[in-house]
Motif scaffolding. Structure first.
Motif, mmCIF file in Angstrom:
data_model
loop_
_atom_site.group_PDB
_atom_site.id
_atom_site.type_symbol
_atom_site.label_atom_id
_atom_site.label_comp_id
_atom_site.label_asym_id
_atom_site.label_seq_id
_atom_site.Cartn_x
_atom_site.Cartn_y
_atom_site.Cartn_z
ATOM 1 N N ASN A 33 0.724 -1.201 0.031
ATOM 2 C CA ASN A 33 -0.030 0.133 -0.033
ATOM 3 C C ASN A 33 0.932 1.116 0.117
ATOM 4 O O ASN A 33 1.990 1.270 0.363
ATOM 5 C CB ASN A 33 -1.006 -0.151 1.246
ATOM 6 C CG ASN A 33 -2.091 0.966 1.077
ATOM 7 O OD1 ASN A 33 -1.557 2.365 1.625
ATOM 8 N ND2 ASN A 33 -3.028 0.772 0.784
ATOM 9 N N SER A 34 0.292 2.361 -0.545
ATOM 10 C CA SER A 34 1.059 3.404 -0.762
ATOM 11 C C SER A 34 1.497 4.099 0.622
ATOM 12 O O SER A 34 2.396 4.952 0.865
ATOM 13 C CB SER A 34 0.473 4.567 -1.601
ATOM 14 O OG SER A 34 -0.889 4.756 -1.172
ATOM 15 N N ASN A 35 0.627 3.876 1.672
ATOM 16 C CA ASN A 35 1.005 4.381 2.959
ATOM 17 C C ASN A 35 2.038 3.413 3.743
ATOM 18 O O ASN A 35 2.155 3.947 5.085
ATOM 19 C CB ASN A 35 -0.429 4.169 3.858
ATOM 20 C CG ASN A 35 -1.203 5.438 3.329
ATOM 21 O OD1 ASN A 35 -0.675 6.527 2.970
ATOM 22 N ND2 ASN A 35 -2.299 4.978 3.202
ATOM 23 N N ASP A 57 -2.857 2.078 -4.480
ATOM 24 C CA ASP A 57 -3.515 2.889 -3.467
ATOM 25 C C ASP A 57 -4.563 2.272 -2.619
ATOM 26 O O ASP A 57 -4.726 0.825 -2.558
ATOM 27 C CB ASP A 57 -4.201 3.928 -4.455
ATOM 28 C CG ASP A 57 -5.371 3.499 -5.414
ATOM 29 O OD1 ASP A 57 -6.069 2.494 -5.130
ATOM 30 O OD2 ASP A 57 -5.748 4.455 -6.201
ATOM 31 N N CYS A 58 -5.424 2.828 -1.739
ATOM 32 C CA CYS A 58 -6.258 2.304 -0.809
ATOM 33 C C CYS A 58 -7.560 1.436 -1.625
ATOM 34 O O CYS A 58 -7.843 0.607 -0.975
ATOM 35 C CB CYS A 58 -6.927 3.494 0.070
ATOM 36 S SG CYS A 58 -7.846 4.643 -0.651
ATOM 37 N N ALA A 63 -0.374 2.361 -8.188
ATOM 38 C CA ALA A 63 0.157 3.928 -8.023
ATOM 39 C C ALA A 63 1.486 4.000 -8.351
ATOM 40 O O ALA A 63 2.028 5.186 -8.277
ATOM 41 C CB ALA A 63 0.056 4.230 -6.358
ATOM 42 N N SER A 88 4.540 6.407 -0.730
ATOM 43 C CA SER A 88 3.937 7.241 -1.547
ATOM 44 C C SER A 88 5.165 8.616 -1.892
ATOM 45 O O SER A 88 5.077 9.037 -3.028
ATOM 46 C CB SER A 88 2.555 7.743 -1.015
ATOM 47 O OG SER A 88 2.865 8.260 0.122
#
Length: 142
Positions: A33-35, A57-58, A63, A88
């Motif tokens: 995930n980007s986070n 992304d979520c 991404a 990200s």
């Protein structure tokens, strides 16, 4: 070099360029995930012996692609990056081709975007594979 072998080699290269990217890609790529924190992404890479991860992304859409080199460069610039910086923050525009693209399409994108890996996505931009420069070299060496 004789002309016949050069012609055969050129014909073979042209055939490789037109191959479907699905034949060359690694299917079901490892995604983060980007986070995700950079240190966690690097740990995932190390555990799977990979140099690239597809970032989503979520909603699960592509991404971009994250390389180990980008993570190391971020760490070199700031030793706290591994524990404070998110994936990200290292992504630029997503380098991705659709799953009906050709090898030539992926190679051209890699060259113009100056990257050594691209994600392969479906029509919803969900990752279905990844192609690296090493994959393309292996294809040429066959």
């Amino acid at each position: 070099m004789n002309t016949t072998s050069a012609t055969r080699r050129d014909t073979r290269r042209a055939g490789l360029a037109g191959r479907a990217i699905r034949v060359v890609m690694t299917a079901a790529p490892l995604c983060v995930n980007s986070n995700t924190l950079l240190g966690d992404a690097l740990a995932e890479m190390a555990a799977a012996s990979l140099r690239h991860l597809v970032v989503v992304d979520c909603a699960g859409r592509c991404a971009g692609v994250l390389s180990d080199r980008c993570i190391v460069a971020a760490w070199a610039a700031d030793p706290e990056a591994l524990t404070c910086q998110r994936v990200s923050s290292l992504l630029e525009s997503p380098a991705a081709v659709v799953d009906d693209a050709t090898v030539a399409d992926a190679a051209k994108l890699m060259r113009t975007a100056a990257v050594d890996a691209v994600a392969v996505v479906d029509s919803r931009c969900v990752p279905v594979g990844i192609v690296t420069g090493s994959d393309l070299v292996a294809l040429l060496a066959r």
